[in-house]
Design a protein around this motif. Structure first.
Motif: not given
Lengths: 625, 625
Positions: A37-65
């Protein structure tokens, strides 16, 4: 909230047990990931939060800051978003610290003395009870904090990887990780160095200037002209009496302000309209100083005045109504159709004014829509075709958003004498209230949304719209529960079986669900997982809770789960006599099955007897276990 | 929640700015402290949390354990405690994770077949709306966690000092720190070493065996005989249908169980009565094994059964109804009267059965009662005499608690044939509901509580009882606010001025409050602090909020505060037409002033015209600024 399931939990029960990739999550960004996931704004972070409930999936979210967002520019939170926060477990917390909008004031030139503004109308927010949740104002930075906390507390223990900038990507189509992404370190010892990550899927949630969009050849289409606003978050003394209420303020000279009180009782935001930007402006409008914005605000507010004591933030920005030509890369390679690998969401897809307070909200729904689908496909629950529905569903929502915002912001910018009627602005606000509250989204029939053949059995749960919760009582403990509030963001489908009067049809349906080889529970639930791993099946009875004999309820609704094989008593509900859900949602007394997807949208409504139809509905959606 | 007051706050607004002793708080326990709290249980930690709001006071709390409590033995949370949690900002959070009691079931021998138990009665919890808050079950460890978080987020940045054991103390009466306390390190490199701390005040919150009580010569008086219970927190399979409801269960053979479902949907607690302990028992009852407790529970539950899958905790304990002969050391030195320096609270003062779920609740009210008084005296707001009211107020509460618990636990232990009527147990439960909910406390007239001369002006706010909140609307922003929920645990007095119909009497009262040298605000508020530093003065109007013209409200209710001198808009309220606070609390339409002390108790009720009386009331309580 369920816990102590495997034994006593001493500390905060919001911290779920780590599982899968969360058990030894590497701190460093790995070279291969399932979802980047590129970007940790509202769209990116909810995507990450939901995918964090799928522990079979390697999800990473990067942020430029190199750190969390300190001060965000969005702050409007529609009720639909607060419902969403509830699903992610932090509605109560964020309501505590938010400003709550209960009414909006309209100020206009005083007909007696046009130089003065005067209060013209007071409009109550959500008089019809669109949602049981309030309409809030709270800084985007805090919204992100809460989602980030949820992601970290989730089984995958997901945290944002700060200090990486997206440079480019290539969809090679080769191998298990067909997207090659080039990143650059923006902080730390390797600043300036680039690195490569290979991903199965990439999500571009990195704003209006999204390089992810550029990299898949996406283009913005829409207005050519930009509109400029001066915006300021300030602490001030004033004699303007509605300083703690949301206001639309119009002055005689055509000036207008959108005034938004902010959380914490003191701060407020004003959007001061600076008009269309001339083609030959060459950025001059952006040189408008904070002093000029304050001066303009004072002129519009006359005879009231502002004495600004502290400026938390200010900006002059130009924005156009624009929409991307694609939400994914599926069709971007020479017309050759293939499943999408790269997705866009949020401001990367749609830009518009801030006047309707929509941006952050629609972006979060983009993210939630995609996230569970990625989880399903990557965990092998669903075919890849599921991912095509993201673009199908969200593109039309984005178009509606742009259309609505155009109309509303145009109206707000209109000079008093240009209105068709004196109350046109507030009338529009009242008539369209459901849209900005976030409840006009209605997905069309697709593999995810059934045709409305049986809609008459539950008129209060329109197909394709979000499941509107209602009050019930949990039978086992007599606790009042808003039925929809049990629908947490755990990625599961909910199947609500509303009972017939005597419960005989419900019992037959439950028997089919338990024993038939066609039952979705039987057919798709992976071996070795709990019976409610994919489908959370709940019964709702018509009689008061103390008349439901729990010993006679089907064991479908009393499933055993976990290593200790304990009964889950939170599947059986009853109507509250004084707020009967059957009455309030137009539910047939002969019973009905309502299927709700993981992001709260009603997927199907059908009779208890229509078991074949139910089985058929899930067929294209789930892969056999 | 108020913040951004001095400028923009980016992160969690619950973290208040550090002040005073919180700015460079030493990690190590200092040799001299203002208040030393011994014990970090519910009584000790609430005392610490409240004192953390007084950053001029050096408060430390020591705990024998080297870490936080992992598993506490108390779990009953009455509605009064949830109100208290609201004042400390975490009611919403703890409700999220708690079990909620909405009804209680009574099971008895089946008259048709005495060997079987059968459901005999269902009693609704709080049908009369004693409080807007629920009755909860949640582990003591979590309650402590939340108070500890509050203490840490408060201006004094207070944290528990783990690994210190109280050994002894001596009240020397000498110098600024007249109590010398000997401690011992229980962990870390200096384990076993002793150290000395000199304190102004010591709080003994270290349980039934309190060495602080011993050190001031305090003794327990009460029952000679002990009563034994087997108690277990377990995960189990069962066919008992009310396993998720609070139950009193009596079997034919005189056995009885108090059954308490626990937070998280799976765990439950059973108290299995093991009867009076024989004088010559010599601790044998404590050898009762978990297997024997389970067996006994199964016998009582017949024809239902329990299949225990996991035991989170179990214990056999003996307890007697006992009350300490002193709550402080004021009279302990040869009859010579002097101000108290050492205080006892919680289990150090009162022990009793767990059957009424009172212990933790009364202990927390002990702690809150004392804490703000210590803060007032140590910050120089009030004379030392204020501290005498602690013993005066709490000793009688402890006696009432013991009396009530004795009656209730005796009734619960009675054999079915011994009851005066078949429904005697549940009738007692219903009739006395206000006591266990925590609302029977009524302080008698004293320097803190006025005589009920004007009680007729506000019959719903009985003097000496806790201020019962009601719904209002905040005028400035139109937000519905439960009036009492603005009464946070910040140590301030609240003065509610309920307006007369036209507001003229309110205006005159406000003028007196602003300008008279006798006004408590004028007289006691320290120079250089905000006008609402000591007294949070709020107006409540009779008309709907949109009819209150804020530009005509006295500036008493629109005070300027903070370095930026901004207006605080959260002092002006209006009645909600459909739940009129004037109707619901019997408030005179001619207006009334209601004074509420920092721990929520109604201190005075008087007419808007009785300014002299108001001035007089505060005279013994506050020191001139």
């Amino acid at each position: 909230m369920q816990f102590h399931h495997h034994g006593y939990v001493s500390a905060d029960p919001r911290v779920q047990p780590a599982a899968g990739v969360g058990i030894n999550r590497p701190e460093e960004l790995p070279a291969e990931v399932d979802v980047l996931i590129v970007g940790s704004g509202p769209a990116g972070i909810i995507t990450a939060a939901q995918l964090a409930q799928f522990p079979g999936v390697v999800t990473r979210v990067i942020e430029q800051r190199p750190h969390r967002l300190m001060l965000g520019h969005a702050d409007g939170i529609q009720a639909r978003s607060v419902e969403t926060f509830q699903a992610f477990g932090f509605a109560e917390q964020i309501i505590q610290e938010a400003y709550q909008i209960t009414e909006m004031m309209f100020w206009k030139p005083d007909p007696q003395n046009l130089k003065n503004i005067v209060r013209a109308a007071r409009v109550v927010d959500d008089p019809g009870g669109i949602s049981e949740f309030p309409h809030l104002i709270v800084n985007q930075a805090r919204v992100i904090d809460y989602f980030a906390q949820y992601a970290k507390n989730s089984p995958a223990r997901l945290e944002v990887d700060y200090g990486y900038k997206f440079v480019d990507l290539e969809v090679t189509g080769q191998g298990e990780y067909p997207v090659t992404v080039t990143l650059e370190h923006t902080s730390g010892p390797r600043v300036g160095e680039s690195m490569t990550v290979r991903a199965k899927y990439v999500v571009g949630a990195n704003g209006a200037h999204s390089e992810v969009r550029h990299s898949i050849g996406g283009r913005f289409a829409g207005d050519q002209a930009y509109h400029a606003w001066g915006v300021m978050d300030v602490l001030a003394m004033t004699d303007f009496p509605d300083i703690r209420k949301k206001c639309a303020i119009q002055s005689e000279d055509g000036g207008n302000i959108l005034h938004i009180p902010r959380e914490g009782n003191y701060l407020f935001r004003m959007y001061v309209d600076l008009g269309e930007v001339a083609e030959d402006d060459k950025g001059r409008v952006r040189e408008t100083s904070i002093e000029q914005i304050i001066q303009r605000a004072n002129a519009i507010l006359y005879p009231y005045s502002l004495d600004v004591r502290d400026v938390a933030w200010h900006s002059v920005y130009e924005v156009a109504h624009r929409l991307t030509d694609r939400f994914d890369d599926a069709h971007s390679h020479g017309g050759q159709t293939r499943e999408p690998r790269v997705f866009l969401m949020g401001d990367a897809c749609h830009t518009h004014s801030a006047k309707a307070g929509q941006g952050m909200n629609v972006s979060m729904q983009d993210g939630w829509n995609l996230a569970w689908k990625l989880g399903y496909v990557l965990e092998g629950r669903s075919p890849e075709a599921l991912l095509e529905t993201y673009s199908d569903e969200r593109q039309v929502i984005a178009q509606n958003l742009i259309d609505f915002d155009k109309e509303w912001s145009t109206l707000m910018a209109r000079r008093p004498e240009e209105f068709d009627s004196p109350s046109q602005l507030e009338d529009f606000y009242v008539q369209t209230a459901e849209f900005p509250a976030g409840f006009m989204t209605q997905y069309q029939p697709s593999m995810l949304t059934a045709e409305a053949t049986h809609q008459g059995l539950a008129t209060g749960f329109p197909l394709g719209k979000r499941f509107k919760s209602a009050q019930t009582v949990r039978v086992a403990d007599g606790v009042p529960v808003h039925l929809g509030h049990h629908h947490r963001a755990d990625g599961r489908y909910r199947i609500y079986a509303f009972a017939d009067e005597r419960g005989a049809a419900l019992d037959r349906w439950a028997e089919w669900m338990l024993d038939s080889p066609d039952s979705p529970v039987e057919r798709y639930t992976p071996a070795g997982t709990d019976r409610d791993h994919l489908f959370d099946v709940k019964a709702v009875y018509q009689q008061p809770h103390f008349e439901v004999d729990i010993t006679r309820v089907s064991r479908l609704f009393l499933p055993l789960s976990g290593p200790l094989q304990l009964v889950d008593y939170e599947k059986i509900y009853a109507a509250v006599p004084e707020h009967d859900i059957f009455e309030e949602r137009g539910i047939s007394r002969e019973g009905v099955v309502v299927v709700v997807r993981p992001d709260h949208y009603v997927a199907h409504v059908l009779p208890l007897t229509a078991t074949a139809e139910l089985a058929e509905f899930f067929e294209p959606l789930f892969l056999e276990r």
